[in-house]
Each structure stands twice: as structure tokens, then as C-alpha cells.
Design an enzyme around this catalytic site. Sequence first.
Site, mmCIF file in Angstrom:
data_model
loop_
_atom_site.group_PDB
_atom_site.id
_atom_site.type_symbol
_atom_site.label_atom_id
_atom_site.label_comp_id
_atom_site.label_asym_id
_atom_site.label_seq_id
_atom_site.Cartn_x
_atom_site.Cartn_y
_atom_site.Cartn_z
ATOM 1 N N MET A 1 -3.612 -6.797 -7.405
ATOM 2 C CA MET A 1 -3.003 -7.856 -8.205
ATOM 3 C C MET A 1 -4.029 -8.870 -8.712
ATOM 4 S SD MET A 1 -0.113 -6.537 -8.251
ATOM 5 C CE MET A 1 1.019 -7.705 -9.000
ATOM 6 N N THR A 52 -8.339 -0.608 -19.466
ATOM 7 C CA THR A 52 -9.220 -1.113 -20.519
ATOM 8 C C THR A 52 -9.208 -2.641 -20.416
ATOM 9 O OG1 THR A 52 -7.372 -1.080 -22.063
ATOM 10 C CG2 THR A 52 -8.821 0.861 -22.063
ATOM 11 N N ILE A 95 -7.064 -9.575 -11.733
ATOM 12 C CA ILE A 95 -7.596 -9.103 -13.014
ATOM 13 C C ILE A 95 -9.110 -8.963 -12.898
ATOM 14 C CG2 ILE A 95 -7.901 -9.702 -15.441
ATOM 15 C CD1 ILE A 95 -5.142 -11.069 -15.286
ATOM 16 N N GLY A 144 0.774 -1.235 0.000
ATOM 17 C CA GLY A 144 0.000 0.000 0.000
ATOM 18 C C GLY A 144 0.806 1.285 0.000
ATOM 19 N N SER A 145 2.050 1.227 -0.494
ATOM 20 C CA SER A 145 2.832 2.472 -0.476
ATOM 21 C C SER A 145 2.286 3.486 -1.487
ATOM 22 C CB SER A 145 4.324 2.200 -0.704
ATOM 23 O OG SER A 145 4.574 1.785 -2.015
ATOM 24 N N HIS A 165 1.515 0.868 -13.287
ATOM 25 C CA HIS A 165 2.197 -0.362 -13.701
ATOM 26 C C HIS A 165 3.699 -0.102 -13.763
ATOM 27 C CE1 HIS A 165 2.740 -4.240 -15.554
ATOM 28 N NE2 HIS A 165 3.575 -3.655 -16.405
HETATM 29 C C1 GAR Z 1 3.881 -1.166 -7.226
HETATM 30 O O1 GAR Z 1 5.209 -1.242 -7.684
HETATM 31 C C2 GAR Z 1 2.930 -1.156 -8.415
HETATM 32 O O2 GAR Z 1 3.421 -0.437 -9.504
HETATM 33 C C3 GAR Z 1 2.839 -2.626 -8.733
HETATM 34 O O3 GAR Z 1 2.775 -3.254 -7.490
HETATM 35 C C4 GAR Z 1 3.492 -2.468 -6.531
HETATM 36 C C5 GAR Z 1 2.572 -2.213 -5.361
HETATM 37 O O4 GAR Z 1 3.248 -1.584 -4.323
HETATM 38 N N1 GAR Z 1 1.702 -2.920 -9.539
HETATM 39 C C6 GAR Z 1 1.647 -3.928 -10.401
HETATM 40 O O5 GAR Z 1 2.577 -4.693 -10.583
HETATM 41 C C7 GAR Z 1 0.343 -4.048 -11.148
HETATM 42 N N2 GAR Z 1 0.445 -5.017 -12.191
HETATM 43 P P1 GAR Z 1 2.457 -0.825 -3.180
HETATM 44 O O6 GAR Z 1 1.442 -1.847 -2.639
HETATM 45 O O7 GAR Z 1 3.507 -0.493 -2.162
HETATM 46 O O8 GAR Z 1 1.805 0.365 -3.793
#
Ligand code: GAR
Length: 205
Positions: A100, A151, A102, A22-23, A119
Site C-alpha cells: 500500500m 508503470t 506508492i 498477505g492472503s 488491484h
Molecule cells: C487485496 O484485495 C489487493 O487487491 C488490494 O489489497 C488487498 C490485499 O489483501 N490491493 C490494493 O488495494 C492495491 N492498491 P492481502 O494482503 O490479503 O493480499
Amino acid sequence: MPDFVTDADGRVPIAVFISGRGSNFAALAEAADDAAFPARIVLCLSDKPDAKGLDIARQRGIAVATPTRADYESRDAFDAAMEAEVVAAGAQLICLAGFMRILGRAFVERWEGRMLNIHPSLLPAYRGLDTHARALADGAREHGVTVHLVTPGLDEGPILAQARVPVLADDTAETLAARVLAEEHTLYPDALAAYVRGAEPRPQG
Ligand code: GAR
């Protein structure tokens, strides 16, 4: 771009979907602490009830929802449960932030133009998972992050913003991910704000 219904102080109510740390959610919440930021977080939804990011939401007094896939007989039923949370919270726009899972086509089509994702690659490069390891395996000199509209095609939506980082000779997937993540935390709030103020996305190359 859709016309967003704003709340009384002129801000767009948004839901943020997470699955873990969740950062990026925290970065969006910090940006939204500024009354001049054009969006306000009304819901943090996680498909994982133990996601660390939920603690950040609770500490901030942001409403949380934790529907889990196992409680529903189909993906469509699960998607409908998530959507019901979003609608009940009054959110006009959804930000996927490390979510994460779909989403089904019907859900995505209903929210098209009103759902953003972050992404960790320079799309159209490296759609899908393990983007940092794949960039290293290819000997990429440059890597980065994209904020885009969602999309039905996975990671295929039009681009709102990108940030680039160099790939260094001694990088591991972890060091590269950390360099990209630092960019994510400013790119996502900036791209969200620009979008609700009317910025136009551009197609992926
Ligand atoms: C982030 O790096 C985000 O870009 C990636 O997951 C991480 C979540 O970190 N997203 C994906 O890979 C989506 N396909 P966070 O929970 O600390 O925000």
C-alpha cells in the site's frame, strides 16, 4: 516482455511485496509449491514490520525483509533499500500484493516489465483506494480485479488478466471485497505464470 533469468530448475525467482494480511502472497506461495509453476518466491518484503503476511512467509521458510520508511531520510533512499533487498535475494520480478505504498518513478522505471500488481477493480475503473465502496456508491452491476504491469502512473499499467464478479443488491463493501478476493487468489498466480511464459499484456481502455 523481458527475458527472465531463471534458477537451476528453470523457474523465475520473484519477490512479493506486502503491507498487511498477505492472503495474495499466500496464494502465490501455494501455487509455487507446485514444481511446474514457473516462478519461485525468494523474498517476502513488507514495509510494515507487523504485517500478518510475514508470519506466513516465516512458517514457509521464505526469507523476509522489513525495511521501514521512518528509517530513511527520503523516499528515494527507502526505495533504494527495498531494491537492495530484492537484488540481494536474486529476484528477477516483483509482485506487489496488497503493498500500500506508492513507489518512486525511478524505481518503477527500473523494474518496468518486471513488476506486477493486483488491484481490486476492473481497471481502468476505480484506480486508487476504496474501490469496493466506490463501486457500490456508483450502483455498479459488476466489479472485479485486475492484474497489471506497474508503470509510473498509479494503477495505469497494461493489463495481464481480469476477473469479474456480480454486485448483489444487499452487498456491503465487505461482502463485495470478499467476493473479489476469492477471485484474486486464483487470478494472480494464473496471470503471473502466463506472463513469465510469454503472455502479452494489453493496454488499459
Ligand atoms: C487485496 O484485495 C489487493 O487487491 C488490494 O489489497 C488487498 C490485499 O489483501 N490491493 C490494493 O488495494 C492495491 N492498491 P492481502 O494482503 O490479503 O493480499
